[in-house]
Design a protein around this motif. Structure first.
Motif, mmCIF file in Angstrom:
data_model
loop_
_atom_site.group_PDB
_atom_site.id
_atom_site.type_symbol
_atom_site.label_atom_id
_atom_site.label_comp_id
_atom_site.label_asym_id
_atom_site.label_seq_id
_atom_site.Cartn_x
_atom_site.Cartn_y
_atom_site.Cartn_z
ATOM 1 N N LEU A 183 19.998 -5.953 11.565
ATOM 2 C CA LEU A 183 18.783 -6.055 10.759
ATOM 3 C C LEU A 183 18.231 -4.639 10.617
ATOM 4 N N ALA A 184 17.950 -4.247 9.389
ATOM 5 C CA ALA A 184 17.490 -2.871 9.152
ATOM 6 C C ALA A 184 16.334 -2.915 8.157
ATOM 7 N N GLY A 185 15.147 -3.172 8.719
ATOM 8 C CA GLY A 185 13.988 -3.323 7.836
ATOM 9 C C GLY A 185 14.051 -4.655 7.111
ATOM 10 N N TYR A 186 14.436 -5.687 7.835
ATOM 11 C CA TYR A 186 14.536 -7.037 7.254
ATOM 12 C C TYR A 186 13.223 -7.755 7.547
ATOM 13 N N ASN A 202 18.558 -5.530 16.066
ATOM 14 C CA ASN A 202 17.452 -5.106 15.218
ATOM 15 C C ASN A 202 16.954 -3.755 15.702
ATOM 16 N N ILE A 203 16.357 -3.007 14.786
ATOM 17 C CA ILE A 203 15.672 -1.779 15.194
ATOM 18 C C ILE A 203 14.192 -1.938 14.901
ATOM 19 N N HIS A 204 13.388 -1.493 15.877
ATOM 20 C CA HIS A 204 11.943 -1.666 15.753
ATOM 21 C C HIS A 204 11.265 -0.325 16.053
ATOM 22 N N PRO A 205 10.254 0.053 15.249
ATOM 23 C CA PRO A 205 9.649 1.372 15.424
ATOM 24 C C PRO A 205 8.538 1.440 16.470
ATOM 25 N N SER A 206 8.826 0.990 17.678
ATOM 26 C CA SER A 206 7.931 1.211 18.822
ATOM 27 C C SER A 206 8.758 1.079 20.090
ATOM 28 N N ILE A 227 9.341 9.047 13.882
ATOM 29 C CA ILE A 227 10.090 7.975 14.562
ATOM 30 C C ILE A 227 11.373 7.677 13.791
ATOM 31 N N LEU A 228 11.257 7.664 12.463
ATOM 32 C CA LEU A 228 12.410 7.309 11.628
ATOM 33 C C LEU A 228 13.599 8.249 11.861
ATOM 34 N N GLU A 229 13.297 9.548 12.032
ATOM 35 C CA GLU A 229 14.395 10.492 12.307
ATOM 36 C C GLU A 229 15.173 10.053 13.548
ATOM 37 N N HIS A 230 14.438 9.580 14.545
ATOM 38 C CA HIS A 230 15.110 9.137 15.776
ATOM 39 C C HIS A 230 15.824 7.809 15.569
ATOM 40 N N GLU A 231 15.239 6.935 14.744
ATOM 41 C CA GLU A 231 15.914 5.669 14.429
ATOM 42 C C GLU A 231 17.310 5.936 13.877
ATOM 43 N N HIS A 232 17.372 6.937 13.010
ATOM 44 C CA HIS A 232 18.645 7.220 12.328
ATOM 45 C C HIS A 232 19.722 7.704 13.288
ATOM 46 N N ALA A 254 3.989 -1.523 13.256
ATOM 47 C CA ALA A 254 3.947 -1.056 14.647
ATOM 48 C C ALA A 254 3.307 0.325 14.760
ATOM 49 N N GLN A 255 3.626 1.205 13.823
ATOM 50 C CA GLN A 255 3.101 2.578 13.938
ATOM 51 C C GLN A 255 1.577 2.582 13.807
ATOM 52 N N ARG A 256 1.066 1.728 12.914
ATOM 53 C CA ARG A 256 -0.399 1.630 12.771
ATOM 54 C C ARG A 256 -1.021 1.062 14.054
ATOM 55 N N SER A 273 15.240 -5.479 3.620
ATOM 56 C CA SER A 273 14.279 -5.866 2.579
ATOM 57 C C SER A 273 13.695 -4.663 1.853
ATOM 58 N N GLY A 274 14.035 -3.457 2.308
ATOM 59 C CA GLY A 274 13.327 -2.296 1.767
ATOM 60 C C GLY A 274 14.226 -1.138 1.402
ATOM 61 N N ARG A 275 13.770 0.079 1.798
ATOM 62 C CA ARG A 275 14.399 1.292 1.254
ATOM 63 C C ARG A 275 15.795 1.553 1.795
ATOM 64 N N GLY A 276 16.099 1.087 3.024
ATOM 65 C CA GLY A 276 17.477 1.184 3.518
ATOM 66 C C GLY A 276 17.880 2.540 4.063
ATOM 67 N N SER A 277 16.910 3.289 4.640
ATOM 68 C CA SER A 277 17.321 4.581 5.211
ATOM 69 C C SER A 277 18.167 4.371 6.471
ATOM 70 N N ASN A 278 17.912 3.307 7.216
ATOM 71 C CA ASN A 278 18.769 3.037 8.389
ATOM 72 C C ASN A 278 20.172 2.635 7.954
ATOM 73 N N LEU A 279 20.273 1.878 6.874
ATOM 74 C CA LEU A 279 21.604 1.562 6.333
ATOM 75 C C LEU A 279 22.338 2.862 6.011
HETATM 76 C C1 GRF Z 1 12.230 1.017 10.095
HETATM 77 O O1 GRF Z 1 11.102 1.715 10.545
HETATM 78 C C2 GRF Z 1 12.650 -0.025 11.092
HETATM 79 O O2 GRF Z 1 12.411 0.345 12.412
HETATM 80 C C3 GRF Z 1 11.798 -1.205 10.732
HETATM 81 O O3 GRF Z 1 11.722 -1.165 9.331
HETATM 82 C C4 GRF Z 1 11.923 0.161 8.870
HETATM 83 C C5 GRF Z 1 13.064 0.129 7.910
HETATM 84 O O4 GRF Z 1 13.267 1.351 7.269
HETATM 85 N N1 GRF Z 1 12.346 -2.431 11.267
HETATM 86 P P1 GRF Z 1 14.505 1.549 6.307
HETATM 87 O O5 GRF Z 1 14.460 0.435 5.258
HETATM 88 O O6 GRF Z 1 15.751 1.482 7.129
HETATM 89 O O7 GRF Z 1 14.311 2.899 5.682
#
Ligand code: GRF
Length: 206
Positions: free
Chosen positions: A91-94, A112-116, A175-180, A126-128, A10-16
């Motif tokens: 799911l990547a920011g869905y 799915n990936i979740h930031p916690s 956290i995002l660096e580690h997600e990637h 989650a980070q907040r 749904s968003g910026r797609g850095s995980n994509l």
């Molecule tokens: C990431 O922090 C992910 O963990 C969460 O939504 C964010 C998506 O970021 N579910 P991006 O769109 O992949 O940049």
């Protein structure tokens, strides 16, 4: 054979982007067949187009009149994924809660990936939540998708230490660096068919 992935965002797609980079570098044996979104303006759709990947915007408003709008929407999403021969859904920011109508179209093949560090701090922002709770360690988790939000069996996690003075922005970025790193790695385990689910436990086969 390469894992045939569909990505929902749904968003910026850095995980994509991280997934596509890992495929290009040869560390993830997969192909992204389609990227679908509930937001026509999602930057992740543009990123996918730039990299030659088919994209689909599926407008939730078109389903508002249905008796069960969320399920009807999810069946439409599932059908689009199936039409593109997707075998596994990432799911990547869905930013929608997926209903069983979609989950059962991809049994044990939706992640799915979740930031916690789940099960701590599920849900939005989650980070907040982590910072407001005063936790000293957080991180990110990749998990199978089940009906409960962020509740499915955990595939892998990475811990991130919270620094004095961290803000939502600084912590999210770290956290995002580690997600990637984590997400492509988890998907590679799926591609290699090395994940075995036993109840809540995911075993990683050698
Ligand atoms: C990431 O922090 C992910 O963990 C969460 O939504 C964010 C998506 O970021 N579910 P991006 O769109 O992949 O940049």
């Amino acid at each position: 054979m390469a894992l045939e992935l569909g990505v929902l965002l749904s968003g910026r797609g850095s995980n994509l982007a991280a997934i596509l980079d890992a495929i290009q570098e040869g560390t993830l044996d997969a192909t992204v067949k389609v990227v679908a979104s509930n937001k026509s303006t999602a930057a992740g759709l543009a990123r996918a187009t730039e990299r030659g990947i088919p994209t689909v915007f599926i407008d939730p408003k078109l389903f508002a009149q249905e008796e069960h709008p969320r399920e009807a929407y999810d069946v439409a999403v599932g059908n689009v994924l199936k039409e593109h021969r997707v075998e596994c859904v990432a799911l990547a920011g869905y930013m929608r809660i997926v209903t069983p109508a979609l989950i059962r179209m991809f049994p044990s093949q939706m992640v799915n990936i979740h930031p916690s560090l789940l099960p701590a701090f599920p849900g939005l922002d989650a980070q907040r939540q982590v910072l407001e709770w005063g936790a000293k360690v957080s991180g990110c988790s990749v998990h199978f998708v089940t009906e409960g939000v962020d509740e499915g069996p955990i595939i892998c996690q990475k811990a991130v230490v919270i620094a004095e003075g961290d803000t939502v922005e600084t912590l999210s970025a770290r956290i995002l660096e580690h997600e990637h790193q984590l997400y492509p790695r988890a998907l590679q385990l799926l591609a290699q068919k090395r994940l075995q689910i036993e109840g809540r436990i995911v075993r990683v086969l050698p």
